[in-house]
Design a protein around this motif. Sequence first.
Motif, PDB file in Angstrom:
ATOM      1  N   VAL A 187     -29.692 -35.725  34.397  1.00 27.57           N
ATOM      2  CA  VAL A 187     -28.985 -35.906  33.135  1.00 27.57           C
ATOM      3  C   VAL A 187     -29.774 -35.265  31.997  1.00 27.57           C
ATOM      4  CG1 VAL A 187     -28.127 -37.605  31.484  1.00 27.57           C
ATOM      5  CG2 VAL A 187     -27.786 -37.971  33.926  1.00 27.57           C
ATOM      6  N   SER A 188     -31.093 -35.353  32.056  1.00 31.06           N
ATOM      7  CA  SER A 188     -31.901 -34.755  30.984  1.00 31.06           C
ATOM      8  C   SER A 188     -31.698 -33.243  30.937  1.00 31.06           C
ATOM      9  CB  SER A 188     -33.379 -35.109  31.175  1.00 31.06           C
ATOM     10  OG  SER A 188     -33.961 -34.340  32.226  1.00 31.06           O
ATOM     11  N   VAL A 189     -31.585 -32.632  32.110  1.00 31.88           N
ATOM     12  CA  VAL A 189     -31.362 -31.184  32.151  1.00 31.88           C
ATOM     13  C   VAL A 189     -29.995 -30.835  31.545  1.00 31.88           C
ATOM     14  CG1 VAL A 189     -31.108 -29.185  33.648  1.00 31.88           C
ATOM     15  CG2 VAL A 189     -32.806 -30.951  34.195  1.00 31.88           C
ATOM     16  N   VAL A 190     -28.997 -31.616  31.908  1.00 30.44           N
ATOM     17  CA  VAL A 190     -27.656 -31.364  31.375  1.00 30.44           C
ATOM     18  C   VAL A 190     -27.664 -31.482  29.850  1.00 30.44           C
ATOM     19  CG1 VAL A 190     -25.306 -32.250  31.269  1.00 30.44           C
ATOM     20  CG2 VAL A 190     -26.461 -32.057  33.485  1.00 30.44           C
ATOM     21  N   LYS A 191     -28.355 -32.489  29.346  1.00 27.10           N
ATOM     22  CA  LYS A 191     -28.360 -32.676  27.901  1.00 27.10           C
ATOM     23  C   LYS A 191     -29.085 -31.536  27.185  1.00 27.10           C
ATOM     24  CE  LYS A 191     -27.340 -37.540  27.714  1.00 27.10           C
ATOM     25  NZ  LYS A 191     -27.732 -38.914  27.372  1.00 27.10           N
ATOM     26  N   LYS A 192     -30.148 -31.037  27.818  1.00 26.22           N
ATOM     27  CA  LYS A 192     -30.809 -29.868  27.234  1.00 26.22           C
ATOM     28  C   LYS A 192     -29.834 -28.709  27.104  1.00 26.22           C
ATOM     29  CE  LYS A 192     -35.510 -30.722  28.900  1.00 26.22           C
ATOM     30  NZ  LYS A 192     -36.388 -30.481  30.043  1.00 26.22           N
ATOM     31  N   ALA A 193     -29.047 -28.509  28.127  1.00 28.07           N
ATOM     32  CA  ALA A 193     -28.082 -27.405  28.102  1.00 28.07           C
ATOM     33  C   ALA A 193     -27.039 -27.607  27.011  1.00 28.07           C
ATOM     34  CB  ALA A 193     -27.408 -27.276  29.469  1.00 28.07           C
ATOM     35  N   MET A 194     -26.606 -28.851  26.847  1.00 29.46           N
ATOM     36  CA  MET A 194     -25.645 -29.163  25.780  1.00 29.46           C
ATOM     37  C   MET A 194     -26.202 -28.755  24.427  1.00 29.46           C
ATOM     38  SD  MET A 194     -24.344 -33.042  26.517  1.00 29.46           S
ATOM     39  CE  MET A 194     -23.630 -33.215  24.888  1.00 29.46           C
ATOM     40  N   ILE A 195     -27.453 -29.157  24.212  1.00 34.94           N
ATOM     41  CA  ILE A 195     -28.080 -28.892  22.913  1.00 34.94           C
ATOM     42  C   ILE A 195     -28.201 -27.394  22.675  1.00 34.94           C
ATOM     43  CG2 ILE A 195     -30.237 -29.134  21.626  1.00 34.94           C
ATOM     44  CD1 ILE A 195     -30.555 -31.882  23.054  1.00 34.94           C
ATOM     45  N   ALA A 196     -28.601 -26.677  23.732  1.00 36.35           N
ATOM     46  CA  ALA A 196     -28.777 -25.234  23.592  1.00 36.35           C
ATOM     47  C   ALA A 196     -27.476 -24.532  23.227  1.00 36.35           C
ATOM     48  CB  ALA A 196     -29.339 -24.663  24.894  1.00 36.35           C
ATOM     49  N   SER A 197     -26.360 -25.109  23.589  1.00 33.35           N
ATOM     50  CA  SER A 197     -25.074 -24.444  23.362  1.00 33.35           C
ATOM     51  C   SER A 197     -24.378 -24.878  22.082  1.00 33.35           C
ATOM     52  CB  SER A 197     -24.132 -24.734  24.536  1.00 33.35           C
ATOM     53  OG  SER A 197     -24.638 -24.174  25.725  1.00 33.35           O
ATOM     54  N   SER A 198     -25.021 -25.719  21.317  1.00 36.11           N
ATOM     55  CA  SER A 198     -24.330 -26.284  20.152  1.00 36.11           C
ATOM     56  C   SER A 198     -25.030 -25.939  18.848  1.00 36.11           C
ATOM     57  CB  SER A 198     -24.243 -27.812  20.288  1.00 36.11           C
ATOM     58  OG  SER A 198     -23.617 -28.175  21.490  1.00 36.11           O
ATOM     59  N   ASP A 199     -24.237 -25.671  17.817  1.00 32.31           N
ATOM     60  CA  ASP A 199     -24.795 -25.382  16.502  1.00 32.31           C
ATOM     61  C   ASP A 199     -25.401 -26.628  15.882  1.00 32.31           C
ATOM     62  OD1 ASP A 199     -23.900 -22.857  16.840  1.00 32.31           O
ATOM     63  OD2 ASP A 199     -22.099 -23.085  15.606  1.00 32.31           O
ATOM     64  N   LYS A 200     -24.778 -27.753  16.153  1.00 32.06           N
ATOM     65  CA  LYS A 200     -25.180 -28.994  15.500  1.00 32.06           C
ATOM     66  C   LYS A 200     -25.272 -30.067  16.570  1.00 32.06           C
ATOM     67  CE  LYS A 200     -23.737 -31.653  11.452  1.00 32.06           C
ATOM     68  NZ  LYS A 200     -22.703 -31.815  10.413  1.00 32.06           N
ATOM     69  N   VAL A 201     -26.312 -30.885  16.490  1.00 30.97           N
ATOM     70  CA  VAL A 201     -26.522 -31.913  17.512  1.00 30.97           C
ATOM     71  C   VAL A 201     -26.494 -33.290  16.862  1.00 30.97           C
ATOM     72  CG1 VAL A 201     -28.049 -32.767  19.309  1.00 30.97           C
ATOM     73  CG2 VAL A 201     -27.942 -30.306  18.817  1.00 30.97           C
ATOM     74  N   VAL A 202     -25.603 -34.123  17.353  1.00 24.84           N
ATOM     75  CA  VAL A 202     -25.455 -35.468  16.805  1.00 24.84           C
ATOM     76  C   VAL A 202     -25.711 -36.470  17.923  1.00 24.84           C
ATOM     77  CG1 VAL A 202     -23.892 -37.110  15.704  1.00 24.84           C
ATOM     78  CG2 VAL A 202     -23.709 -34.660  15.175  1.00 24.84           C
ATOM     79  N   SER A 203     -26.527 -37.465  17.645  1.00 26.19           N
ATOM     80  CA  SER A 203     -26.764 -38.491  18.661  1.00 26.19           C
ATOM     81  C   SER A 203     -26.363 -39.851  18.122  1.00 26.19           C
ATOM     82  CB  SER A 203     -28.233 -38.503  19.087  1.00 26.19           C
ATOM     83  OG  SER A 203     -28.392 -39.344  20.211  1.00 26.19           O
ATOM     84  N   MET A 204     -25.554 -40.564  18.897  1.00 24.10           N
ATOM     85  CA  MET A 204     -25.102 -41.901  18.511  1.00 24.10           C
ATOM     86  C   MET A 204     -25.687 -42.907  19.492  1.00 24.10           C
ATOM     87  SD  MET A 204     -21.091 -41.281  17.653  1.00 24.10           S
ATOM     88  CE  MET A 204     -20.569 -40.406  19.120  1.00 24.10           C
ATOM     89  N   PHE A 205     -26.210 -43.978  18.970  1.00 26.69           N
ATOM     90  CA  PHE A 205     -26.764 -45.009  19.856  1.00 26.69           C
ATOM     91  C   PHE A 205     -26.946 -46.307  19.084  1.00 26.69           C
ATOM     92  CE2 PHE A 205     -29.926 -42.097  18.182  1.00 26.69           C
ATOM     93  CZ  PHE A 205     -30.737 -42.950  17.449  1.00 26.69           C
ATOM     94  N   THR A 206     -27.007 -47.415  19.802  1.00 31.48           N
ATOM     95  CA  THR A 206     -27.243 -48.707  19.168  1.00 31.48           C
ATOM     96  C   THR A 206     -28.732 -48.878  18.900  1.00 31.48           C
ATOM     97  OG1 THR A 206     -27.252 -49.646  21.390  1.00 31.48           O
ATOM     98  CG2 THR A 206     -25.238 -49.928  20.117  1.00 31.48           C
ATOM     99  N   SER A 207     -29.059 -49.706  17.930  1.00 31.63           N
ATOM    100  CA  SER A 207     -30.430 -49.790  17.436  1.00 31.63           C
ATOM    101  C   SER A 207     -31.428 -50.272  18.488  1.00 31.63           C
ATOM    102  CB  SER A 207     -30.495 -50.726  16.226  1.00 31.63           C
ATOM    103  OG  SER A 207     -30.020 -52.007  16.598  1.00 31.63           O
ATOM    104  N   ASN A 208     -30.943 -50.909  19.533  1.00 25.08           N
ATOM    105  CA  ASN A 208     -31.886 -51.366  20.572  1.00 25.08           C
ATOM    106  C   ASN A 208     -32.506 -50.196  21.345  1.00 25.08           C
ATOM    107  OD1 ASN A 208     -29.358 -50.814  21.702  1.00 25.08           O
ATOM    108  ND2 ASN A 208     -29.715 -52.180  23.413  1.00 25.08           N
ATOM    109  N   LYS A 209     -31.958 -49.001  21.162  1.00 29.29           N
ATOM    110  CA  LYS A 209     -32.534 -47.825  21.821  1.00 29.29           C
ATOM    111  C   LYS A 209     -33.698 -47.248  21.021  1.00 29.29           C
ATOM    112  CE  LYS A 209     -29.143 -47.849  24.856  1.00 29.29           C
ATOM    113  NZ  LYS A 209     -27.942 -47.034  24.724  1.00 29.29           N
TER     114      LYS A 209
END
Lengths: 249, 249
Positions: A187-209
């Motif tokens: 999954v970490s590899v996939v997410k790296k690829a996502m980031i590389a292909s995007s102009d803008k990176v947004v991460s959503m998560f609950t505060s416990n993370k």
Amino acid sequence: MLKAQRHSYIMEKLRAEQKVVTTDLAVDLDLSEDTVRRDLNELDRKKLLKKVYGGALLIKERSSNTFNVHISAEEKKEKIVIKALSLLHDDQVIIMSGGTTNLVFAKFIPEHLKLTIYTYSLPIAMQLSKLPNIELILIGGKMQKSAMVTIGIDVIQVLSKIRADICFIGASSINVKQGLTEVGYEVSVVKKAMIASSDKVVSMFTSNKLNTKMPHGVCELQELDTIVTELDPDDDRLEKYRKTGIKIL
Amino acid sequence: MLKAQRHSYIMEKLRAEQKVVTTDLAVDLDLSEDTVRRDLNELDRKKLLKKVYGGALLIKERSSNTFNVHISAEEKKEKIVIKALSLLHDDQVIIMSGGTTNLVFAKFIPEHLKLTIYTYSLPIAMQLSKLPNIELILIGGKMQKSAMVTIGIDVIQVLSKIRADICFIGASSINVKQGLTEVGYEVSVVKKAMIASSDKVVSMFTSNKLNTKMPHGVCELQELDTIVTELDPDDDRLEKYRKTGIKIL
DNA sequence: ATCAAAATTGCGGGAGTTTGCATTTTGTGT
DNA sequence: ACACAAAATGCAAACTCCCGCAATTTTGAT
């Protein structure tokens, strides 16, 4: 506490952990084991779980045609995604990772928006299928059954050819030093690829993370443009993150 | 205090705390518990809350985290797929098309079977995800939202590289002269690719599909190895099909 | 203003539920 | 077979609910 609440607590815990133990529940709920057993028996009679020696198990119904996804802390996630909706505009090309926060996000996307969305998450694709104005591309690959996402080289290959405006990326863990980190390597590899292909990176998560760490790195905090939590952007717990200059919604 | 005021007080407290307790409310409102109970029963009748022993709970609409697929004539389809199970063996590589008959098939695959399954149908992939011994590959592409399948060049490309033992192919329509035919052009192309990549082609369908025709051809009857319907293989309605030499289960 | 019907409320008491404890039975692992 | 944990059973105490009734208030019509 009301009996009905206990029952929801038990079912909630059961869905989250696949099993419950009588003695643990008695401690959790501050009740005698007898009462817990009676609750378990009652839920068993209603076929909501399977009572076994020592506790109870999740019932998996093979017969139903419904696919259920359990979302924890759904209210918090709703708060998050409503804030993130402001980032969406017509004609954007978007990549969405898996995760229940993104699933809630998918549920809240307004029907009129015209977007092109790439995702490798089955539940998210199912949800987005309800929206007529979304051009939806499901990225195929080997299924990771637990998370209901596809992974592997096929996913990376497709992602590397996309040029997206924004990617919305779930987070297993985030902290100031290591940035985003993941439990699973793939999954970490996939997410790296996502980031590389995007102009803008947004991460959503609950505060416990916040301020937690997992074995596999995804990206530095600086590579993220915006993070969205259920907290107020001025909350103390976000102090360290604000200092990095990252945008916080 | 007026009854309507009490009701709004109760609803407000309920929304704030997720639950209300009869005895607490009696104290809060300085009323007898009986009256509180009557209020709660009334609100319950109006479906504004859920009365439980000892108090009441907030009604939460199970916001659709469930994805439902409607299967028509499910019993007939069960008869079909149970017959088809005999075609499965460990270590096979399988391609499954979409359709509810194949979905029922997926539900009936025994847990112990070790198979590699390719599919481009989301519901089928969801269903197969419950089986731990299946290596599952979801074929990605542009989503056809109505059928919950992916279509297009990406699907064809992946399919063309597979070498499968069997493909299980749903049927929109079948007749002796034209063989399998489809409503949609894109799906017909995908099914052609499935057939080209498989050593053995099996088609499962209910008898109401017999002797019907759709605009887009998929393959001649002779290209199918086996057809499976809910009818007895010796049934008169299958006479013409038997004569072609095709195997009938 | 007057009165009767309707609605609302509190109370007593009986019925029904829930809970923890003691006791007995059953299940599990050694 | 044994020891021990978990579960079932029976029971009493406490709690909750519901019914009918009477007292009180509200409503609506004259």
